[in-house]
Design a protein around this motif. Sequence first.
Motif, mmCIF file in Angstrom:
data_model
loop_
_atom_site.group_PDB
_atom_site.id
_atom_site.type_symbol
_atom_site.label_atom_id
_atom_site.label_comp_id
_atom_site.label_asym_id
_atom_site.label_seq_id
_atom_site.Cartn_x
_atom_site.Cartn_y
_atom_site.Cartn_z
ATOM 1 N N GLY A 73 39.144 36.414 30.853
ATOM 2 C CA GLY A 73 38.204 36.952 31.850
ATOM 3 C C GLY A 73 38.288 36.201 33.167
ATOM 4 N N ALA A 74 38.381 34.878 33.103
ATOM 5 C CA ALA A 74 38.469 34.071 34.330
ATOM 6 C C ALA A 74 39.767 34.358 35.080
ATOM 7 N N ILE A 75 40.863 34.496 34.341
ATOM 8 C CA ILE A 75 42.144 34.814 34.986
ATOM 9 C C ILE A 75 42.075 36.190 35.642
ATOM 10 N N CYS A 76 41.487 37.151 34.944
ATOM 11 C CA CYS A 76 41.379 38.505 35.514
ATOM 12 C C CYS A 76 40.484 38.524 36.754
ATOM 13 N N ARG A 77 39.410 37.768 36.728
ATOM 14 C CA ARG A 77 38.555 37.693 37.930
ATOM 15 C C ARG A 77 39.346 37.130 39.104
ATOM 16 N N ALA A 78 40.172 36.118 38.838
ATOM 17 C CA ALA A 78 40.987 35.527 39.899
ATOM 18 C C ALA A 78 42.019 36.523 40.414
ATOM 19 N N VAL A 79 42.669 37.241 39.514
ATOM 20 C CA VAL A 79 43.674 38.222 39.921
ATOM 21 C C VAL A 79 43.042 39.324 40.767
ATOM 22 N N PHE A 80 41.890 39.830 40.341
ATOM 23 C CA PHE A 80 41.220 40.879 41.113
ATOM 24 C C PHE A 80 40.662 40.356 42.436
ATOM 25 N N LYS B 158 46.958 48.254 40.164
ATOM 26 C CA LYS B 158 48.159 48.990 39.755
ATOM 27 C C LYS B 158 48.420 48.838 38.252
ATOM 28 N N THR B 159 47.886 47.761 37.682
ATOM 29 C CA THR B 159 48.109 47.475 36.268
ATOM 30 C C THR B 159 46.884 47.759 35.411
ATOM 31 N N TRP B 160 45.696 47.423 35.923
ATOM 32 C CA TRP B 160 44.459 47.572 35.144
ATOM 33 C C TRP B 160 43.435 48.366 35.945
ATOM 34 N N LEU B 161 42.552 49.045 35.245
ATOM 35 C CA LEU B 161 41.498 49.815 35.917
ATOM 36 C C LEU B 161 40.467 48.900 36.564
ATOM 37 N N ASN B 162 40.115 47.827 35.864
ATOM 38 C CA ASN B 162 39.069 46.923 36.342
ATOM 39 C C ASN B 162 39.207 45.577 35.621
ATOM 40 N N ILE B 163 38.295 44.663 35.900
ATOM 41 C CA ILE B 163 38.353 43.333 35.298
ATOM 42 C C ILE B 163 38.223 43.412 33.781
ATOM 43 N N GLN B 164 37.353 44.268 33.291
ATOM 44 C CA GLN B 164 37.165 44.405 31.843
ATOM 45 C C GLN B 164 38.453 44.875 31.162
ATOM 46 N N ASP B 165 39.100 45.858 31.744
ATOM 47 C CA ASP B 165 40.362 46.362 31.196
ATOM 48 C C ASP B 165 41.419 45.259 31.182
ATOM 49 N N CYS B 166 41.482 44.493 32.238
ATOM 50 C CA CYS B 166 42.401 43.363 32.333
ATOM 51 C C CYS B 166 42.083 42.330 31.254
ATOM 52 N N THR B 167 40.808 41.999 31.088
ATOM 53 C CA THR B 167 40.383 41.001 30.107
ATOM 54 C C THR B 167 40.774 41.408 28.687
ATOM 55 N N CYS C 227 42.103 37.742 44.184
ATOM 56 C CA CYS C 227 43.214 37.334 45.051
ATOM 57 C C CYS C 227 44.187 38.462 45.403
ATOM 58 N N ALA C 228 44.379 39.391 44.496
ATOM 59 C CA ALA C 228 45.339 40.480 44.731
ATOM 60 C C ALA C 228 44.784 41.781 44.163
ATOM 61 N N PRO C 229 43.680 42.263 44.717
ATOM 62 C CA PRO C 229 43.023 43.435 44.139
ATOM 63 C C PRO C 229 43.891 44.689 44.078
ATOM 64 N N SER C 230 44.673 44.958 45.104
ATOM 65 C CA SER C 230 45.477 46.182 45.080
ATOM 66 C C SER C 230 46.579 46.089 44.018
ATOM 67 N N ASP C 231 47.194 44.920 43.872
ATOM 68 C CA ASP C 231 48.206 44.744 42.827
ATOM 69 C C ASP C 231 47.573 44.808 41.443
ATOM 70 N N ALA C 232 46.396 44.207 41.294
ATOM 71 C CA ALA C 232 45.712 44.212 39.996
ATOM 72 C C ALA C 232 45.387 45.637 39.568
ATOM 73 N N CYS D 86 43.339 31.295 46.060
ATOM 74 C CA CYS D 86 44.370 32.331 46.074
ATOM 75 C C CYS D 86 45.619 31.775 46.759
ATOM 76 N N ALA D 87 46.753 31.939 46.107
ATOM 77 C CA ALA D 87 48.026 31.450 46.640
ATOM 78 C C ALA D 87 49.103 32.485 46.354
ATOM 79 N N ALA D 88 50.269 32.248 46.905
ATOM 80 C CA ALA D 88 51.380 33.188 46.727
ATOM 81 C C ALA D 88 51.792 33.271 45.258
ATOM 82 N N THR D 89 51.716 32.165 44.549
ATOM 83 C CA THR D 89 52.068 32.165 43.131
ATOM 84 C C THR D 89 50.842 31.772 42.314
#
Length: 108
Positions: A31-38, A47-56, A40-45, A92-95
């Motif tokens: 969940g913490a990783i997904c919150r960070a991904v959404f 593309k893969t998941w519907l929302n933070i819950q789906d990512c988690t 830092c890179a919401p548009s990229d996130a 948020c960083a490039a990597t």
Amino acid sequence: MRRRALVIAVTFVLAGCGPTDFKSFCEHSAGAICRAVFRCAPSDARKTWLNIQDCTVAMSKRTECADPALASCSIDPEASSRCLDDLDNMVCAATFVVPTSCDLRCVK
């Protein structure tokens, strides 16, 4: 006044307590990783998941999280709390690099 003191005491006690078993830690860290991904890179996130819950849910099914041998593994709650705090405070960083505090091992 007594209720306020109780709330403060409970907050203080719970503040340093992270999950004590690997399965719970894995779900919390996903969940913490997904919150960070959404964050830092919401548009990229998206593309893969519907929302933070789906990512988690998806992250929780990955490798170590799905390993039944680790499900009953105990971990240090202070270490898991430190990792989760570090994940929530990531810049948020490039990597995307998982903090070294998240390299947890079974304690029993």
